[in-house]
Write a protein that holds these residues in place. Structure first.
Motif, PDB file in Angstrom:
ATOM      1  N   ARG A  74       0.861  -1.192   0.000  1.00 60.26           N
ATOM      2  CA  ARG A  74       0.000   0.000   0.000  1.00 60.26           C
ATOM      3  C   ARG A  74       0.892   1.234   0.000  1.00 60.26           C
ATOM      4  NH1 ARG A  74      -0.991  -0.782   6.350  1.00 60.26           N
ATOM      5  NH2 ARG A  74       0.840   0.406   6.957  1.00 60.26           N
ATOM      6  N   ARG A 107      10.674  -2.484   5.137  1.00 58.64           N
ATOM      7  CA  ARG A 107       9.315  -2.553   4.572  1.00 58.64           C
ATOM      8  C   ARG A 107       8.882  -1.214   3.994  1.00 58.64           C
ATOM      9  NH1 ARG A 107       4.820  -0.641   6.725  1.00 58.64           N
ATOM     10  NH2 ARG A 107       6.068   0.065   8.485  1.00 58.64           N
ATOM     11  N   ARG A 135       9.066   9.941  14.425  1.00 61.01           N
ATOM     12  CA  ARG A 135       7.875  10.558  15.040  1.00 61.01           C
ATOM     13  C   ARG A 135       6.979   9.500  15.661  1.00 61.01           C
ATOM     14  NH1 ARG A 135       3.478   8.074  12.393  1.00 61.01           N
ATOM     15  NH2 ARG A 135       2.582   9.380  10.758  1.00 61.01           N
ATOM     16  N   THR A 136       6.968   8.287  15.056  1.00 58.32           N
ATOM     17  CA  THR A 136       6.185   7.183  15.617  1.00 58.32           C
ATOM     18  C   THR A 136       6.757   6.760  16.963  1.00 58.32           C
ATOM     19  OG1 THR A 136       5.694   6.448  13.377  1.00 58.32           O
ATOM     20  CG2 THR A 136       5.365   4.839  15.133  1.00 58.32           C
ATOM     21  N   GLY A 163      10.475  -5.448  14.099  1.00 60.17           N
ATOM     22  CA  GLY A 163      11.096  -4.855  12.913  1.00 60.17           C
ATOM     23  C   GLY A 163      11.682  -3.494  13.233  1.00 60.17           C
ATOM     24  N   LEU A 164      11.761  -2.668  12.208  1.00 61.29           N
ATOM     25  CA  LEU A 164      12.407  -1.356  12.331  1.00 61.29           C
ATOM     26  C   LEU A 164      11.685  -0.443  13.323  1.00 61.29           C
ATOM     27  CD1 LEU A 164      14.135   0.612   9.628  1.00 61.29           C
ATOM     28  CD2 LEU A 164      12.254   1.781  10.753  1.00 61.29           C
ATOM     29  N   ILE A 165      10.362  -0.499  13.335  1.00 64.76           N
ATOM     30  CA  ILE A 165       9.618   0.396  14.235  1.00 64.76           C
ATOM     31  C   ILE A 165       9.891   0.025  15.698  1.00 64.76           C
ATOM     32  CG2 ILE A 165       7.289   1.080  14.968  1.00 64.76           C
ATOM     33  CD1 ILE A 165       8.175   2.469  12.389  1.00 64.76           C
ATOM     34  N   ASP A 187       8.221 -12.724  17.971  1.00 66.33           N
ATOM     35  CA  ASP A 187       8.000 -12.445  16.543  1.00 66.33           C
ATOM     36  C   ASP A 187       7.712 -13.777  15.848  1.00 66.33           C
ATOM     37  OD1 ASP A 187       9.040  -9.838  14.576  1.00 66.33           O
ATOM     38  OD2 ASP A 187       8.589 -11.748  13.638  1.00 66.33           O
ATOM     39  N   SER A 192      13.841 -12.330  12.686  1.00 66.01           N
ATOM     40  CA  SER A 192      13.575 -10.979  13.186  1.00 66.01           C
ATOM     41  C   SER A 192      13.839 -10.915  14.688  1.00 66.01           C
ATOM     42  CB  SER A 192      12.121 -10.568  12.923  1.00 66.01           C
ATOM     43  OG  SER A 192      11.897 -10.430  11.544  1.00 66.01           O
ATOM     44  N   THR A 229       3.642  -5.188  14.638  1.00 72.03           N
ATOM     45  CA  THR A 229       3.611  -6.277  13.653  1.00 72.03           C
ATOM     46  C   THR A 229       3.117  -5.716  12.315  1.00 72.03           C
ATOM     47  OG1 THR A 229       1.297  -6.892  13.938  1.00 72.03           O
ATOM     48  CG2 THR A 229       2.852  -7.777  15.561  1.00 72.03           C
ATOM     49  N   VAL A 251       0.884   0.167  18.311  1.00 63.09           N
ATOM     50  CA  VAL A 251       1.336   0.995  17.191  1.00 63.09           C
ATOM     51  C   VAL A 251       0.885   0.408  15.851  1.00 63.09           C
ATOM     52  CG1 VAL A 251       3.420   1.900  16.060  1.00 63.09           C
ATOM     53  CG2 VAL A 251       3.271   1.844  18.556  1.00 63.09           C
ATOM     54  N   PRO A 318      -2.248   4.812  18.138  1.00 61.51           N
ATOM     55  CA  PRO A 318      -1.991   6.037  17.365  1.00 61.51           C
ATOM     56  C   PRO A 318      -2.160   5.780  15.874  1.00 61.51           C
ATOM     57  CG  PRO A 318       0.079   4.956  17.897  1.00 61.51           C
ATOM     58  CD  PRO A 318      -1.016   4.022  18.344  1.00 61.51           C
ATOM     59  N   GLY A 320      -1.407   7.813  13.586  1.00 57.99           N
ATOM     60  CA  GLY A 320      -0.226   8.376  12.904  1.00 57.99           C
ATOM     61  C   GLY A 320      -0.654   9.600  12.133  1.00 57.99           C
TER      62      GLY A 320
HETATM   63  N1  LIG Z   1       0.643   4.018  13.979  1.00 59.26           N
HETATM   64  C1  LIG Z   1       1.648   4.604  13.377  1.00 59.26           C
HETATM   65  O1  LIG Z   1       1.800   5.827  13.390  1.00 59.26           O
HETATM   66  C2  LIG Z   1       2.656   3.775  12.642  1.00 59.26           C
HETATM   67  C3  LIG Z   1       3.761   4.389  12.044  1.00 59.26           C
HETATM   68  C4  LIG Z   1       4.722   3.608  11.415  1.00 59.26           C
HETATM   69  C5  LIG Z   1       4.535   2.230  11.356  1.00 59.26           C
HETATM   70  N2  LIG Z   1       3.427   1.681  11.899  1.00 59.26           N
HETATM   71  C6  LIG Z   1       3.189   0.236  11.831  1.00 59.26           C
HETATM   72  O2  LIG Z   1       4.194  -0.452  12.553  1.00 59.26           O
HETATM   73  C7  LIG Z   1       4.225  -1.792  12.079  1.00 59.26           C
HETATM   74  C8  LIG Z   1       5.642  -2.309  12.050  1.00 59.26           C
HETATM   75  O3  LIG Z   1       6.386  -1.643  11.052  1.00 59.26           O
HETATM   76  P1  LIG Z   1       7.894  -2.119  10.723  1.00 59.26           P
HETATM   77  O4  LIG Z   1       8.423  -1.168   9.728  1.00 59.26           O
HETATM   78  O5  LIG Z   1       8.644  -2.359  11.964  1.00 59.26           O
HETATM   79  O6  LIG Z   1       7.599  -3.521   9.992  1.00 59.26           O
HETATM   80  P2  LIG Z   1       8.611  -4.731   9.766  1.00 59.26           P
HETATM   81  O7  LIG Z   1       8.077  -5.476   8.599  1.00 59.26           O
HETATM   82  O8  LIG Z   1      10.007  -4.231   9.753  1.00 59.26           O
HETATM   83  O9  LIG Z   1       8.439  -5.606  11.082  1.00 59.26           O
HETATM   84  C9  LIG Z   1       7.243  -6.245  11.429  1.00 59.26           C
HETATM   85  C10 LIG Z   1       7.577  -7.497  12.210  1.00 59.26           C
HETATM   86  O10 LIG Z   1       6.358  -8.061  12.700  1.00 59.26           O
HETATM   87  C11 LIG Z   1       6.444  -9.466  12.586  1.00 59.26           C
HETATM   88  N3  LIG Z   1       5.077  -9.980  12.581  1.00 59.26           N
HETATM   89  C12 LIG Z   1       4.150  -9.869  11.604  1.00 59.26           C
HETATM   90  N4  LIG Z   1       2.986 -10.434  12.006  1.00 59.26           N
HETATM   91  C13 LIG Z   1       3.184 -10.873  13.270  1.00 59.26           C
HETATM   92  C14 LIG Z   1       2.367 -11.525  14.227  1.00 59.26           C
HETATM   93  N5  LIG Z   1       1.107 -11.813  13.962  1.00 59.26           N
HETATM   94  N6  LIG Z   1       2.919 -11.835  15.414  1.00 59.26           N
HETATM   95  C15 LIG Z   1       4.195 -11.545  15.690  1.00 59.26           C
HETATM   96  N7  LIG Z   1       5.026 -10.924  14.819  1.00 59.26           N
HETATM   97  C16 LIG Z   1       4.519 -10.595  13.636  1.00 59.26           C
HETATM   98  C17 LIG Z   1       7.204  -9.696  11.314  1.00 59.26           C
HETATM   99  O11 LIG Z   1       7.801 -10.987  11.282  1.00 59.26           O
HETATM  100  C18 LIG Z   1       8.253  -8.567  11.371  1.00 59.26           C
HETATM  101  O12 LIG Z   1       9.442  -8.980  12.014  1.00 59.26           O
HETATM  102  C19 LIG Z   1       3.489  -1.783  10.741  1.00 59.26           C
HETATM  103  O13 LIG Z   1       2.217  -2.370  10.908  1.00 59.26           O
HETATM  104  C20 LIG Z   1       3.304  -0.327  10.433  1.00 59.26           C
HETATM  105  O14 LIG Z   1       2.159  -0.047   9.670  1.00 59.26           O
HETATM  106  C21 LIG Z   1       2.500   2.411  12.562  1.00 59.26           C
END
Ligand SMILES: NC(=O)c1ccc[n+]([C@@H]2O[C@H](COP(=O)([O-])OP(=O)(O)OC[C@H]3O[C@@H](n4cnc5c(N)ncnc54)[C@H](O)[C@@H]3O)[C@@H](O)[C@H]2O)c1
Length: 356
Positions: A74, A107, A135-136, A163-165, A187, A192, A229, A251, A318, A320
Motif C-alpha cells: 500500500r 518494509r 515521530r512514531t 522490525g524497524l519500528i 515475533d 527478526s 507487527t 502501534v 496512534p 499516525g
Molecule cells: N501508527 C503509526 O503511526 C505507525 C507508524 C509507522 C509504522 N506503523 C506500523 O508499525 C508496524 C511495524 O512496522 P515495521 O516497519 O517495523 O515492519 P517490519 O516489517 O520491519 O516488522 C514487522 C515485524 O512483525 C512481525 N510480525 C508480523 N505479524 C506478526 C504476528 N502476527 N505476530 C508476531 N510478529 C509478527 C514480522 O515478522 C516482522 O518482524 C506496521 O504495521 C506499520 O504499519 C504504525
C-alpha cells in the motif's frame, strides 16, 4: 522555523526573490540531525499534539492507494498543515511493501515534502522513512510516559513484532529516560527476533533479553507491551492475558480484538482518524455501535482532562498524524539549515515569471 527560503538578492528576478529555494535532504543528513536527541524530539511531537488538540492544525484523512494484484502492499498520502509559531504545510508519501523484508531491506520507504505557507511552493523534499519512524517512536515514548503515571513505572518491556519500528521505539524509550530490567521479544519470524535481540544487546541496554516462544508468555511477563507487527486483523483475543494491567502501545493498530479494547482504557491520537481503515478501535466501534470505549486522546491526557487509572490495561492506538511528520521534518530542516549544509537544487522552479 528557519526556512532558509530567501534567494540571494541583487541578481534575482521578482519571482526568484519570492519563491523559496528548493532543497533535497538525504537520509544521512536526516539521521545526523536526529541522532541522540530523543528527549527533545519527544517534546517536538508533544507540542504538535498540543497544537492539534487546540485546533491549530489541518490534518485531513490519509489517502490509501492499494493494488488488486499486490494485496499486501500500500501507499499512503498524509497531507497536513501545522500552525503555531513556525507554520508549515506539506505531505508525507509513504509506501509499504512487506515483501521487502525478505530481500533484507526495510518494509517502508517515504518522502516528505515541506511547503511554504506564504507561497505554497515546496521548499524541501526529505528522505522520510527515518522521520516517520522517529515521530512514531517519539509518540510511543510520550504515551508510555503519560499513560503510566498512575501505576508503577514499567520495568519489563515486551516487543510483539520486532522490525524497524520496534527498534526505533526501543531507542526512543531508552533515549528519553526509561531503563528496563527485562526486554521480552516475540515475533513470528525467528530471524527478526534474533536480529532484534542482537540490536538490543549491542545498544548498551542493561536489560536481559528473552525471546519468548509464544505470545501469551510475552504479554503476561511485560508491564509495557509494544505491538509493531504487520498483522491485518486481530490475533490477540483473550483479555485475560492483560490481567496484570500493562500499558500497551498498539502501534500496528490491528492486533487486538475488540474484547481486549473493551476491557481497557483506550487512548488514541485522534478519534476521527483512528476509527477508520479496519483498525482495532474501528472494529470495536462497528461491534458496539458507539465510541464510548474511547476515553480520550493523548492530548487530553497531557492536558489532565482524561486520567488513566492503574487498575485496568491502558492501550494507546496512534493512527499516525501527518502533522507529526511535519513537526519532525521541520525540526530536521531547521537544524540542517543552521549548519549551512542544505543541498539546494538551484533553478528547480524555472517558470517564475507569468509572461516569460
Ligand atoms: N501508527 C503509526 O503511526 C505507525 C507508524 C509507522 C509504522 N506503523 C506500523 O508499525 C508496524 C511495524 O512496522 P515495521 O516497519 O517495523 O515492519 P517490519 O516489517 O520491519 O516488522 C514487522 C515485524 O512483525 C512481525 N510480525 C508480523 N505479524 C506478526 C504476528 N502476527 N505476530 C508476531 N510478529 C509478527 C514480522 O515478522 C516482522 O518482524 C506496521 O504495521 C506499520 O504499519 C504504525
Amino acid at each position: 522555523m528557519n526556512t532558509d527560503r530567501s534567494s540571494s538578492p541583487g541578481h534575482a528576478s521578482a519571482g526568484e526573490s519570492v519563491v523559496p529555494p528548493f532543497a533535497v535532504v538525504p537520509g544521512g543528513q536526516v539521521q545526523q540531525a536526529l541522532e541522540g536527541r530523543e528527549k527533545e524530539i519527544v517534546e517536538v511531537v508533544e507540542a504538535a499534539y498540543r497544537l492539534h488538540g487546540a485546533g491549530r492544525t489541518v490534518n485531513p484523512p490519509s489517502s490509501f492507494l492499494r493494488f488488486p494484484d499486490r494485496p499486501t502492499s500500500r501507499m499512503i498520502a498524509l497531507p497536513a498543515s501545522l500552525g503555531g509559531e513556525s507554520p508549515v504545510d506539506g505531505m508525507k508519501w509513504i509506501s509499504s511493501s512487506p515483501g521487502n523484508v525478505a530481500s533484507g531491506i526495510p518494509r517502508a520507504s517515504a518522502v516528505l515534502i515541506l511547503n511554504d505557507p506564504a507561497t505554497g511552493y515546496p521548499f524541501a523534499c526529505m528522505e522520510s522513512s527515518i522521520i516517520s519512524a522517529t515521530r512514531t517512536a517519539a509518540s510511543a515514548a510520550s504515551a508510555a510516559d503519560r499513560l503510566s503515571r498512575d501505576r508503577p513505572r514499567p520495568t519489563r518491556v515486551g516487543f510483539f513484532g520486532t522490525g524497524l519500528i520496534s527498534r526505533y521505539i526501543h531507542t526512543f524509550l531508552e533515549g528519553s529516560g526509561w531503563s528496563f530490567d527485562d526486554v521480552g521479544v516475540y515475533d513470528l519470524s525467528a530471524d527478526s527476533a534474533a536480529g532484534f535481540r542482537v540490536y538490543v544487546e549491542q545498544s548498551g541496554s542493561a536489560a536481559a533479553v528473552t525471546v519468548h516462544p509464544d505470545p501469551e508468555e510475552l504479554i503476561r511477563t511485560s508491564d509495557l507491551v509494544v505491538f509493531a507487527t504487520v498483522a491485518g486483523e486481530p490475533h490477540v483475543t483473550d483479555p485475560a492475558w492483560f490481567d496484570h494491567n500493562p500499558v500497551v502501545l498498539h502501534v500496528s493498530l490491528r492486533d487486538l480484538a475488540p474484547e481486549v479494547l473493551l476491557a481497557s482504557t483506550n487512548i488514541v491520537d485522534d478519534i476521527e482518524h483512528c476509527l477508520r481503515a479496519s483498525t482495532s478501535p474501528h472494529l470495536t466501534e462497528q461491534l458496539t455501535g458507539n465510541r464510548e470505549f474511547v476515553h480520550g486522546t493523548l492530548d487530553d491526557v497531557m492536558a489532565g482532562t482524561v486520567t488513566v487509572p492503574g487498575d485496568r490495561p491502558a492501550v494507546f492506538s496512534p493512527f499516525g498524524l501527518g502533522v507529526l511528520d511535519l513537526a519532525v521534518g521541520s525540526y530536521v530542516y531547521d537544524r540542517i539549515a543552521r549548519t549551512g549544509e542544505l543541498r539546494r537544487v538551484d533553478g528547480f522552479f524555472h517558470e517564475l515569471s507569468r509572461y516569460g
